[in-house]
Design an enzyme around this catalytic site. Structure first.
Site, PDB file in Angstrom:
ATOM      1  N   GLU A  32      58.652  14.205  30.708  1.00 57.20           N
ATOM      2  CA  GLU A  32      59.388  15.441  30.508  1.00 57.20           C
ATOM      3  C   GLU A  32      60.157  15.292  29.196  1.00 57.20           C
ATOM      4  O   GLU A  32      60.865  14.301  29.016  1.00 57.20           O
ATOM      5  CB  GLU A  32      60.367  15.670  31.663  1.00 57.20           C
ATOM      6  N   ARG A 275      58.658   1.512  40.157  1.00 57.43           N
ATOM      7  CA  ARG A 275      59.371   1.714  38.896  1.00 57.43           C
ATOM      8  C   ARG A 275      59.765   0.379  38.314  1.00 57.43           C
ATOM      9  O   ARG A 275      59.983  -0.582  39.043  1.00 57.43           O
ATOM     10  CB  ARG A 275      60.684   2.462  39.143  1.00 57.43           C
ATOM     11  N   LYS A 285      67.865   8.453  32.535  1.00 58.07           N
ATOM     12  CA  LYS A 285      68.009   9.278  31.334  1.00 58.07           C
ATOM     13  C   LYS A 285      69.410   9.868  31.255  1.00 58.07           C
ATOM     14  O   LYS A 285      69.956  10.016  30.165  1.00 58.07           O
ATOM     15  CB  LYS A 285      66.991  10.419  31.364  1.00 58.07           C
TER      16      LYS A 285
HETATM   17  P1  ATP Z   1      64.364  11.195  34.726  1.00 58.20           P
HETATM   18  O1  ATP Z   1      64.230  11.457  36.190  1.00 58.20           O
HETATM   19  O2  ATP Z   1      65.543  10.357  34.354  1.00 58.20           O
HETATM   20  O3  ATP Z   1      64.160  12.430  33.903  1.00 58.20           O
HETATM   21  P2  ATP Z   1      61.674  10.444  34.776  1.00 58.20           P
HETATM   22  O4  ATP Z   1      61.241   9.188  35.358  1.00 58.20           O
HETATM   23  O5  ATP Z   1      61.476  11.665  35.588  1.00 58.20           O
HETATM   24  O6  ATP Z   1      63.158  10.251  34.349  1.00 58.20           O
HETATM   25  P3  ATP Z   1      59.688  11.396  33.007  1.00 58.20           P
HETATM   26  O7  ATP Z   1      59.777  11.766  31.591  1.00 58.20           O
HETATM   27  O8  ATP Z   1      59.386  12.458  33.966  1.00 58.20           O
HETATM   28  O9  ATP Z   1      61.057  10.694  33.355  1.00 58.20           O
HETATM   29  O10 ATP Z   1      58.688  10.177  33.200  1.00 58.20           O
HETATM   30  C1  ATP Z   1      57.363  10.191  32.682  1.00 58.20           C
HETATM   31  C2  ATP Z   1      56.529   9.180  33.388  1.00 58.20           C
HETATM   32  O11 ATP Z   1      57.092   7.883  33.225  1.00 58.20           O
HETATM   33  C3  ATP Z   1      56.474   9.459  34.871  1.00 58.20           C
HETATM   34  O12 ATP Z   1      55.137   9.328  35.296  1.00 58.20           O
HETATM   35  C4  ATP Z   1      57.360   8.421  35.461  1.00 58.20           C
HETATM   36  O13 ATP Z   1      56.954   8.087  36.741  1.00 58.20           O
HETATM   37  C5  ATP Z   1      57.232   7.266  34.470  1.00 58.20           C
HETATM   38  N1  ATP Z   1      58.443   6.456  34.506  1.00 58.20           N
HETATM   39  C6  ATP Z   1      59.695   6.856  34.243  1.00 58.20           C
HETATM   40  N2  ATP Z   1      60.566   5.862  34.442  1.00 58.20           N
HETATM   41  C7  ATP Z   1      59.858   4.784  34.834  1.00 58.20           C
HETATM   42  C8  ATP Z   1      60.184   3.445  35.209  1.00 58.20           C
HETATM   43  N3  ATP Z   1      61.430   3.009  35.220  1.00 58.20           N
HETATM   44  N4  ATP Z   1      59.172   2.623  35.557  1.00 58.20           N
HETATM   45  C9  ATP Z   1      57.904   3.052  35.547  1.00 58.20           C
HETATM   46  N5  ATP Z   1      57.528   4.293  35.220  1.00 58.20           N
HETATM   47  C10 ATP Z   1      58.490   5.159  34.871  1.00 58.20           C
HETATM   48 MG    MG Z   2      62.528  13.754  34.979  1.00 63.09          MG
HETATM   49 MG    MG Z   3      59.817  12.990  35.886  1.00 58.70          MG
END
Ligand code: ATP
Ligand code: MG
Ligand code: MG
Length: 569
Positions: A32, A275, A285
Site C-alpha cells: 500500500e 511476518r 508504518k
Molecule cells: P501497515 O499495516 O503498517 O500498513 P502492511 O504490512 O499492511 O503495513 P503493506 O504495504 O500492505 O504494509 O505490505 C505489503 C506486503 O508486504 C504485504 O503482502 C505484507 O504482508 C508484506 N509485509 C509487510 N510487513 C511485513 C513483515 N514485517 N514481514 C513480512 N512481510 C511483510
Molecule cells: Mg497496510
Molecule cells: Mg497491507
C-alpha cells in the site's frame, strides 16, 4: 539446486507445477503506498520475486491503493526505487485503482445475484450488529432490500449523492459465521477523497479484502502470498474470487480486455507466512511515520531507520538484504529475529565485496623524528587480503601521521598489544615504530606522539619480519583528507521497543548514542570514492560514502556496521 526444497511455500509451488495445475506461476508484491518500505517488506519482496525467478514465473508489482486518504505518489515512486534496488524486475506495474471499473462491475454483479446489498447502518452500528467471538451477529435491517433498490442505491453512491459513511455495500454471507470476517463484510464505502492515481473520479472505494482478491484474479496470480494475520481472511478471499468469478464472465472482463489486459484463467490461492520481526527496532508504518513527523530521526532515509531507504543509506547492500531474507527463511511460526542476524549478513557480504582502506576516526598525531622534514613516499597496498581481483592502490606515507587515539596507552591495561611509551608497534604496511615521547597540553590531553621508525623494518626488508605485538593503521597527515564520519548504532537501546508496559512508548527507548558525528582522516583513495561505495576501514568497521552528502573534496562516510558484534558479546 535452486529447486531444492527450501520452505513450505516453494514446496506447494513445486507440487502445483508438477501436477500441471498451472502452466507458469505468477506472484505479486502488493504494497500500500502509504509509507516507505521497511525490512519486513524486503522479506515479502524476496519471497515473491524470488519464487517467480526460481520457478520460471513472473511477479507483478501492484500498488494496493484503496485507501486514498493516506496514499501519496511520493511513496509510489520510492517503493519502485526500493524494489529495483533490491535487484528485482517486475513483470507488470499495476495499481488496484487500475481496476476500479472492474471492481464496480463485480459489486453490481454480486448485488444482481443477491449476494451483496447496500446497508445504511453507521460504522458504529455495524460493529454492534457484528457480534463477538462467542455471540453470533444480527442481520442488518437493510439485508433484504430488493435487487433493484440495491442497484439504484449503489449507482447513486457511485454518482456521489451520499456523504461519507452514509452507506456501504456489504457481502451477504453469514452473520452467524464463526469467522467474523464472513459476517457480511463491507465491500465498498463512500469516501469523497481525492485519490493519488484516479483523482476525483470516484467517491466510493473498494475495501481491501475485496480489492485484493479481485486484483489477484484479474492478474492471474497463481500464488498470493501474504502474512499470517490474513489467515482468517482467506475464506473471504476465496468467497470473493469464487462469487465474482472473473475467469468465466465476459461482461466483467470485456472492459479489461478492451484496455489490453489479457483475460486470466488462473484461480489464485492465498498462502500465509510469518511476518518478519527484528529486535531493537520498530516495524509498524505508524510508528515509523511518527519517528519522521516528530523529527526523532532525519526523515525516512535516516540511516538508523529500518526502511529500505534508510538501510541503503546506512550502507546495506542488496546482496546483504537478500542473504538476510534467505537466512530468516519462510515459516508459519511468528518469531523475533535478532538484529545481529541482519548485521551478520551485511558483514558477510562486505567482507568479500568491499575494498579495504585506512581511515582514522579519532586522530592523534605521530611524528617520526628520524625521517627528514618533508619526507613523503608512496607504498603499494593490496585492496583486498583475500581477493587479488580488487587490485592495488598507492598509499602515501610521510613523516607525520595520524593514528587512532585509542591505539596508544600511557598506562596500558593488561594484555595491551598496541603502542605504549617506549614500546614498539607495526604500522600497517610501513614498518615498525617505537614511541619515544608523549606531548601534552596544559590539560594533560595528549597532542602528539613522537617516535622512531626502524629503518631496517621497511616493507620487503629482512627486518620487517621480526615480531612485534600489535599492528595499527594510520594515514599520512599531509595527504589524508578530513572526513565527516557518522558513527551509527542501533536506534533503540532495548530489544523490544514496542513494550508499552509502565506507560512507556518506543520514544522512551531511543538510543542516545545511535549517532555520533566526528571528524576523522581518510586516505586519498577513500576520499575519491563514489557515493554509495562501501569500504572496510581496516580495524574499524564497514563504511559507505554517503549517498547524498559525500564528495571527494568533503568526504562523508557512514558506519554501516562494526567489524564485530559488540551487542551480544
Ligand atoms: P501497515 O499495516 O503498517 O500498513 P502492511 O504490512 O499492511 O503495513 P503493506 O504495504 O500492505 O504494509 O505490505 C505489503 C506486503 O508486504 C504485504 O503482502 C505484507 O504482508 C508484506 N509485509 C509487510 N510487513 C511485513 C513483515 N514485517 N514481514 C513480512 N512481510 C511483510
Ligand atoms: Mg497496510
Ligand atoms: Mg497491507
Amino acid at each position: 539446486e535452486t529447486h531444492e526444497k527450501r520452505d513450505f511455500i516453494r514446496q506447494i509451488v513445486r507440487e502445483d507445477l508438477a501436477a500441471g495445475k498451472h502452466a507458469a506461476i505468477k506472484t505479486r508484491f502488493p504494497p500500500e503506498p502509504n509509507g516507505y518500505l521497511h525490512i519486513g517488506h524486503a522479506k515479502s519482496i524476496c519471497l515473491n520475486f524470488g519464487i517467480a525467478g526460481e520457478f520460471a514465473g513472473v511477479c507483478n508489482l501492484r500498488f494496493d491503493d484503496t485507501n486514498p486518504a493516506k496514499e501519496d505518489p511520493e511513496y509510489v515512486a520510492a517503493i519502485q526505487d526500493d524494489v529495483r534496488w533490491l535487484g528485482f524486475t517486475w513483470n507488470e506495474l499495476r495499481h488496484a485503482s487500475d481496476y476500479f471499473d472492474a471492481y464496480y462491475l463485480a459489486a453490481e454483479k454480486l448485488i444482481r445475484d443477491g449476494k451483496a446489498y447496500v446497508c445504511d447502518l453507521s460504522a458504529e452500528e455495524v460493529r454492534a450488529y457484528r457480534g463477538t467471538l462467542t455471540e453470533p451477529g444480527r442481520p442488518s435491517p437493510w439485508r433484504d432490500r430488493s435487487v433493484d433498490e440495491n442497484l439504484d442505491l449503489f449507482r447513486r453512491m457511485r454518482a456521489g449523492e451520499f456523504p461519507d459513511g452514509a452507506r456501504t455495500v456489504r457481502a451477504k454471507i453469514d452473520m452467524a459465521s464463526g469467522n467474523i470476517n464472513l459476517r457480511d463484510p463491507a465491500l465498498y464505502r463512500i469516501k469523497h477523497v481525492e485519490h493519488q492515481n484516479t483523482g476525483n473520479a470516484w467517491p466510493i472505494y473498494p475495501m481491501y479484502d475485496f480489492a485484493h482478491a479481485l486484483g489477484d484474479s484479474i492478474e492471474g496470480i497463481t500464488h498470493s502470498l501474504c502474512t499470517l494475520e490474513f489467515e482468517d481472511h482467506r475464506p473471504l478471499y476465496d468467497w470473493c474470487v469464487d462469487n465474482v468469478d472473473f475467469a468465466h464472465d465476459d461482461a466483467l472482463t470485456a472492459p479489461l480486455v478492451e484496455r489490453g489486459l489479457p483475460r486470466e484463467a488462473a484461480k489464485p490461492r492465498q498462502i500465509e507466512f510469518s511476518r518478519l520481526n527484528i529486535n531493537y527496532t520498530v516495524m509498524s508504518k505508524r510508528k515509523l511515520m511518527a519517528l519522521v513527523t516528530e523529527q526523532l530521526v532525519d526523515g525516512w532515509e535516516d540511516p538508523r531507520m529500518p526502511t529500505l531507504q534508510g538501510l541503503r543509506r546506512r550502507g546495506y547492500t542488496p546482496a546483504a538484504m537478500r542473504l538476510f531474507a534467505e537466512r530468516v527463511g519462510i515459516s508459519k511460526q511468528n518469531s523475533m529475529i535478532d538484529f545481529s542476524v541482519l548485521e551478520g549478513a551485511l558483514r558477510e557480504d562486505l567482507d568479500s565485496a568491499a575494498a579495504r582502506r585506512m581511515a582514522v576516526v579519532d586522530p592523534v598525531k605521530l611524528v617520526l623524528t628520524n625521517l627528514p622534514e618533508g619526507h613523503a613516499e608512496t607504498l603499494t597496498f593490496s585492496n583486498h587480503p583475500k581477493d587479488d581481483a580488487f587490485g592495488t592502490r598507492e598509499v602515501p606515507f610521510a613523516r607525520e601521521l595520524w593514528i587512532e587515539r585509542e591505539d596508544f596507552a600511557e598506562v596500558p591495561p593488561k594484555g595491551w598489544k598496541r603502542l605504549v611509551p617506549g614500546g614498539e608497534v607495526r604500522l600497517r604496511g610501513a614498518g615498525i615504530i617505537r614511541c619515544d615521547e608523549v606531548i601534552k597540553d596544559a590539560d594533560g590531553t595528549i597532542t602528539e606522539l613522537r617516535g622512531w621508525l626502524d629503518p631496517e623494518s621497511r616493507p620487503g626488508m629482512e627486518g620487517a619480519n621480526r615480531k612485534v605485538k600489535g599492528t595499527i593503521h594510520w594515514v599520512s597527515a599531509v595527504h589524508a583528507v578530513p572526513a565527516e564520519i557518522r558513527l551509527y548504532d542501533r536506534l533503540f537501546s532495548v530489544p523490544n521497543p514496542d513494550d508499552e508496559s509502565e506507560g512507556k512508548t518506543y520514544r522512551d527507548y531511543l538510543n542516545p548514542e545511535s549517532r555520533r558525528t566526528v571528524t576523522g582522516y581518510v586516505e586519498p583513495a577513500a576520499a575519491t570514492a563514489a557515493p554509495e561505495q562501501s569500504f572496510q576501514f581496516e580495524r574499524t568497521g564497514y563504511f559507505v560514502a554517503d549517498r547524498r552528502d559525500h564528495t571527494a573534496a568533503a568526504p562523508v562516510f557512514n558506519r554501516s556496521v562494526t567489524l564485530r558484534d559488540t551487542w551480544s558479546a
